[in-house]
Write a protein that holds these residues in place. Structure first.
Motif, PDB file in Angstrom:
ATOM      1  N   THR A 216      47.832  40.657  52.293  1.00 56.56           N
ATOM      2  CA  THR A 216      47.497  39.502  53.127  1.00 56.56           C
ATOM      3  C   THR A 216      46.070  39.586  53.658  1.00 56.56           C
ATOM      4  O   THR A 216      45.643  38.721  54.409  1.00 56.56           O
ATOM      5  N   SER A 217      45.334  40.608  53.266  1.00 58.78           N
ATOM      6  CA  SER A 217      43.923  40.734  53.628  1.00 58.78           C
ATOM      7  C   SER A 217      43.056  40.341  52.431  1.00 58.78           C
ATOM      8  O   SER A 217      43.264  40.830  51.323  1.00 58.78           O
ATOM      9  N   LEU A 218      42.108  39.459  52.679  1.00 56.20           N
ATOM     10  CA  LEU A 218      41.188  39.029  51.613  1.00 56.20           C
ATOM     11  C   LEU A 218      39.873  39.798  51.647  1.00 56.20           C
ATOM     12  O   LEU A 218      38.914  39.448  50.960  1.00 56.20           O
ATOM     13  N   LYS A 219      39.842  40.877  52.413  1.00 54.06           N
ATOM     14  CA  LYS A 219      38.595  41.616  52.639  1.00 54.06           C
ATOM     15  C   LYS A 219      37.929  42.059  51.342  1.00 54.06           C
ATOM     16  O   LYS A 219      36.701  42.007  51.211  1.00 54.06           O
ATOM     17  N   TYR A 220      38.749  42.502  50.370  1.00 55.52           N
ATOM     18  CA  TYR A 220      38.179  43.040  49.132  1.00 55.52           C
ATOM     19  C   TYR A 220      38.389  42.102  47.933  1.00 55.52           C
ATOM     20  O   TYR A 220      38.410  42.545  46.798  1.00 55.52           O
ATOM     21  N   LYS A 221      38.522  40.797  48.218  1.00 55.72           N
ATOM     22  CA  LYS A 221      38.788  39.852  47.133  1.00 55.72           C
ATOM     23  C   LYS A 221      37.666  39.842  46.096  1.00 55.72           C
ATOM     24  O   LYS A 221      37.924  39.874  44.888  1.00 55.72           O
ATOM     25  N   ASP A 222      36.418  39.816  46.543  1.00 52.57           N
ATOM     26  CA  ASP A 222      35.291  39.767  45.596  1.00 52.57           C
ATOM     27  C   ASP A 222      35.263  41.006  44.712  1.00 52.57           C
ATOM     28  O   ASP A 222      35.049  40.913  43.493  1.00 52.57           O
ATOM     29  N   GLU A 223      35.477  42.168  45.330  1.00 53.28           N
ATOM     30  CA  GLU A 223      35.475  43.413  44.564  1.00 53.28           C
ATOM     31  C   GLU A 223      36.620  43.442  43.551  1.00 53.28           C
ATOM     32  O   GLU A 223      36.456  43.898  42.419  1.00 53.28           O
ATOM     33  N   LEU A 224      37.769  42.913  43.970  1.00 52.81           N
ATOM     34  CA  LEU A 224      38.901  42.930  43.046  1.00 52.81           C
ATOM     35  C   LEU A 224      38.671  41.975  41.879  1.00 52.81           C
ATOM     36  O   LEU A 224      39.022  42.280  40.730  1.00 52.81           O
ATOM     37  N   LEU A 225      38.058  40.831  42.145  1.00 47.43           N
ATOM     38  CA  LEU A 225      37.755  39.897  41.056  1.00 47.43           C
ATOM     39  C   LEU A 225      36.819  40.535  40.035  1.00 47.43           C
ATOM     40  O   LEU A 225      36.982  40.351  38.824  1.00 47.43           O
ATOM     41  N   GLN A 226      35.851  41.287  40.512  1.00 44.33           N
ATOM     42  CA  GLN A 226      34.947  41.974  39.595  1.00 44.33           C
ATOM     43  C   GLN A 226      35.695  43.030  38.787  1.00 44.33           C
ATOM     44  O   GLN A 226      35.392  43.262  37.609  1.00 44.33           O
ATOM     45  N   ALA A 227      36.702  43.658  39.412  1.00 41.11           N
ATOM     46  CA  ALA A 227      37.519  44.633  38.682  1.00 41.11           C
ATOM     47  C   ALA A 227      38.346  43.943  37.596  1.00 41.11           C
ATOM     48  O   ALA A 227      38.518  44.481  36.493  1.00 41.11           O
ATOM     49  N   LEU A 228      38.853  42.731  37.892  1.00 49.82           N
ATOM     50  CA  LEU A 228      39.587  41.976  36.872  1.00 49.82           C
ATOM     51  C   LEU A 228      38.683  41.661  35.678  1.00 49.82           C
ATOM     52  O   LEU A 228      39.096  41.781  34.512  1.00 49.82           O
ATOM     53  N   VAL A 229      37.460  41.261  35.979  1.00 57.09           N
ATOM     54  CA  VAL A 229      36.496  40.976  34.906  1.00 57.09           C
ATOM     55  C   VAL A 229      36.264  42.224  34.066  1.00 57.09           C
ATOM     56  O   VAL A 229      36.273  42.171  32.816  1.00 57.09           O
ATOM     57  N   LYS A 230      36.076  43.336  34.734  1.00 57.25           N
ATOM     58  CA  LYS A 230      35.812  44.574  33.999  1.00 57.25           C
ATOM     59  C   LYS A 230      37.029  45.011  33.194  1.00 57.25           C
ATOM     60  O   LYS A 230      36.894  45.476  32.055  1.00 57.25           O
ATOM     61  N   GLU A 231      38.232  44.843  33.762  1.00 62.16           N
ATOM     62  CA  GLU A 231      39.426  45.236  33.009  1.00 62.16           C
ATOM     63  C   GLU A 231      39.591  44.384  31.754  1.00 62.16           C
ATOM     64  O   GLU A 231      40.039  44.878  30.712  1.00 62.16           O
ATOM     65  N   LEU A 232      39.250  43.113  31.839  1.00 65.43           N
ATOM     66  CA  LEU A 232      39.318  42.270  30.647  1.00 65.43           C
ATOM     67  C   LEU A 232      38.469  42.853  29.519  1.00 65.43           C
ATOM     68  O   LEU A 232      38.865  42.809  28.343  1.00 65.43           O
ATOM     69  N   HIS A 233      37.311  43.404  29.855  1.00 69.91           N
ATOM     70  CA  HIS A 233      36.474  44.049  28.847  1.00 69.91           C
ATOM     71  C   HIS A 233      37.096  45.373  28.383  1.00 69.91           C
ATOM     72  O   HIS A 233      37.129  45.662  27.176  1.00 69.91           O
ATOM     73  N   LEU A 234      37.603  46.158  29.319  1.00 73.07           N
ATOM     74  CA  LEU A 234      38.203  47.450  28.959  1.00 73.07           C
ATOM     75  C   LEU A 234      39.420  47.270  28.053  1.00 73.07           C
ATOM     76  O   LEU A 234      39.699  48.112  27.195  1.00 73.07           O
ATOM     77  N   GLN A 235      40.138  46.165  28.236  1.00 69.47           N
ATOM     78  CA  GLN A 235      41.386  45.937  27.493  1.00 69.47           C
ATOM     79  C   GLN A 235      41.198  44.992  26.305  1.00 69.47           C
ATOM     80  O   GLN A 235      42.185  44.511  25.740  1.00 69.47           O
ATOM     81  N   LYS A 236      39.972  44.733  25.913  1.00 68.79           N
ATOM     82  CA  LYS A 236      39.726  43.687  24.915  1.00 68.79           C
ATOM     83  C   LYS A 236      40.378  43.948  23.565  1.00 68.79           C
ATOM     84  O   LYS A 236      40.667  43.010  22.817  1.00 68.79           O
ATOM     85  N   SER A 237      40.673  45.210  23.238  1.00 70.91           N
ATOM     86  CA  SER A 237      41.278  45.515  21.940  1.00 70.91           C
ATOM     87  C   SER A 237      42.804  45.572  21.985  1.00 70.91           C
ATOM     88  O   SER A 237      43.444  45.734  20.942  1.00 70.91           O
ATOM     89  N   TYR A 238      43.396  45.411  23.174  1.00 66.02           N
ATOM     90  CA  TYR A 238      44.845  45.593  23.312  1.00 66.02           C
ATOM     91  C   TYR A 238      45.623  44.628  22.413  1.00 66.02           C
ATOM     92  O   TYR A 238      46.630  45.003  21.794  1.00 66.02           O
TER      93      TYR A 238
END
Length: 373
Positions: free
Chosen positions: A24-46
């Motif tokens: 329920t805290s949005l404090k780290y929303k921006d950081e988490l969105l960047q992690a989602l972007v990075k995971e999409l690249h890390l998982q691109k071959s899945y």
């Protein structure tokens, strides 16, 4: 052909019955969105270069995201995957998020389907659930979306809880039919461990759920949907012709999918993979170029049982030939085990397919468990 699920683990407040992973805290929303972007690249071959036909923003409450944030994630997906031109792109949304300005912004994204969490059209019920929105917002959010050209809409309802009388359940169904949406999901209230509802029941502040009430309201639901021309294509899902949830239908039909974000699950036909359900640890691992995931290689028995569980829940039924393709001669064993339920007319067999009857749908999980290998 494959799908991508994006878990957006943020909510304004915690619903009393929910055990999904969120903060329920949005404090780290921006950081988490960047992690989602990075995971999409890390998982691109899945998904091994399979084209993407469905994308699903779940949560949590994905409608917390701005249009720009949604586009960032979708642009990343199209940068690392081939997305079909007719892809179904679903955004789960709370009614209170879908004001006119937000809907205008969402028109500037490729999102073409909403899943709106209405749950009830009674304020006292919504308050009991600890939902953020109120009944008037539930109705007006759907109408606003329709007025702005969003036609592919599904809404969620919940039944089988103490405040919901038969009269109120009929009113909820009449109201959702009046809104003329092409898809409806309806779920029996389930008491999950470590939720506020479970705690309230254990302390006798709330009564337990009533199985008889849930069964009666499920039967009423099935009858009402049939009368209104909706297909009951999965235990909890109903649609007008041609309006299946393509993303969820692919889950039930064993199509591969990639899950991105904390607690998200993935499946590639041979194994299941799931990310850690902790935002801080998820972001820390992704920042270090590490996937914070566990993997389970599915045994032959796992694959048989998963197919039994998912296929029996659907309008397409359990295909005995497909069962044999997983393990030879397994269909004969299953048909023998199904004998008692054929006699009770809880299931029917038509050539090489087994389907639940309407009565059998009341016992879907029990029947599947009894047929497991």
């Amino acid at each position: 052909m494959a799908g991508i699920y994006l878990h957006i683990p943020f909510c304004k407040q915690a619903c009393h019955y929910c055990d999904f992973h969120f903060s329920t805290s949005l404090k780290y929303k921006d950081e988490l969105l960047q992690a989602l972007v990075k995971e999409l690249h890390l998982q691109k071959s899945y998904l091994q270069n399979q084209s993407i036909q469905t994308i699903y923003f779940g949560g949590g409450t994905p409608s917390i995201l701005s249009a720009n944030e949604i586009n960032l994630l979708l642009d990343t997906i199209t940068g690392v995957h081939t997305v079909t031109t007719d892809a179904e792109i679903t955004l789960e949304a709370n009614p209170d998020d879908l004001d006119k300005a937000k809907l205008h912004d969402l028109r500037q994204t490729p999102v073409n389907r909403f899943s709106i969490g209405i749950q009830s059209f009674f304020d006292e019920d919504l308050q009991w659930m600890n939902r953020v929105h109120r009944a008037q917002e539930a109705e007006s959010s759907v109408k606003r979306a329709q007025d702005l050209g969003f036609e592919n809409i599904t809404v969620d309802l919940i039944y089988g809880y103490p405040l919901l009388s038969e009269q109120k359940w009929k009113h909820n169904l009449a109201k959702v039919f009046e809104l003329d949406v092409p898809h409806i999901s309806a779920y029996s209230m389930t008491v999950e461990p470590r939720t506020a509802l479970a705690s309230q029941i254990s302390k006798k502040k709330q009564p337990p759920m009533n199985d008889r009430q849930s069964a009666d309201q499920f039967t009423l639901l099935m009858d009402a949907m049939q009368t209104k021309g909706f297909e009951h294509y999965e235990i909890s899902n109903f649609c007008k012709s041609g309006h299946y949830s393509r993303h969820n239908a692919n889950y039930w039909r064993g199509i591969n999918y990639l899950g991105i974000g904390p607690s998200a699950h993935s499946y590639n036909g041979e194994a299941r993979q799931w990310n850690i359900a902790n935002n801080a640890k998820y972001m820390q691992a992704i920042h270090a170029d590490t996937l914070p995931a566990e993997t389970e290689i599915l045994t032959e028995t796992n694959r048989l049982n998963e197919y039994i569980m998912t296929s029996l829940r659907t309008i397409w039924g359990l295909d005995l030939d497909r069962l044999n393709s997983i393990a030879s001669a397994s269909a004969n064993d299953l048909v023998k085990a199904a004998g008692p339920y054929l006699e009770k007319e809880w299931i029917i067999q038509t050539e090489n397919k087994i389907h639940l009857t309407q009565t059998g749908k009341l016992y879907a999980d029990h029947i599947a468990a009894e047929l497991f290998f």
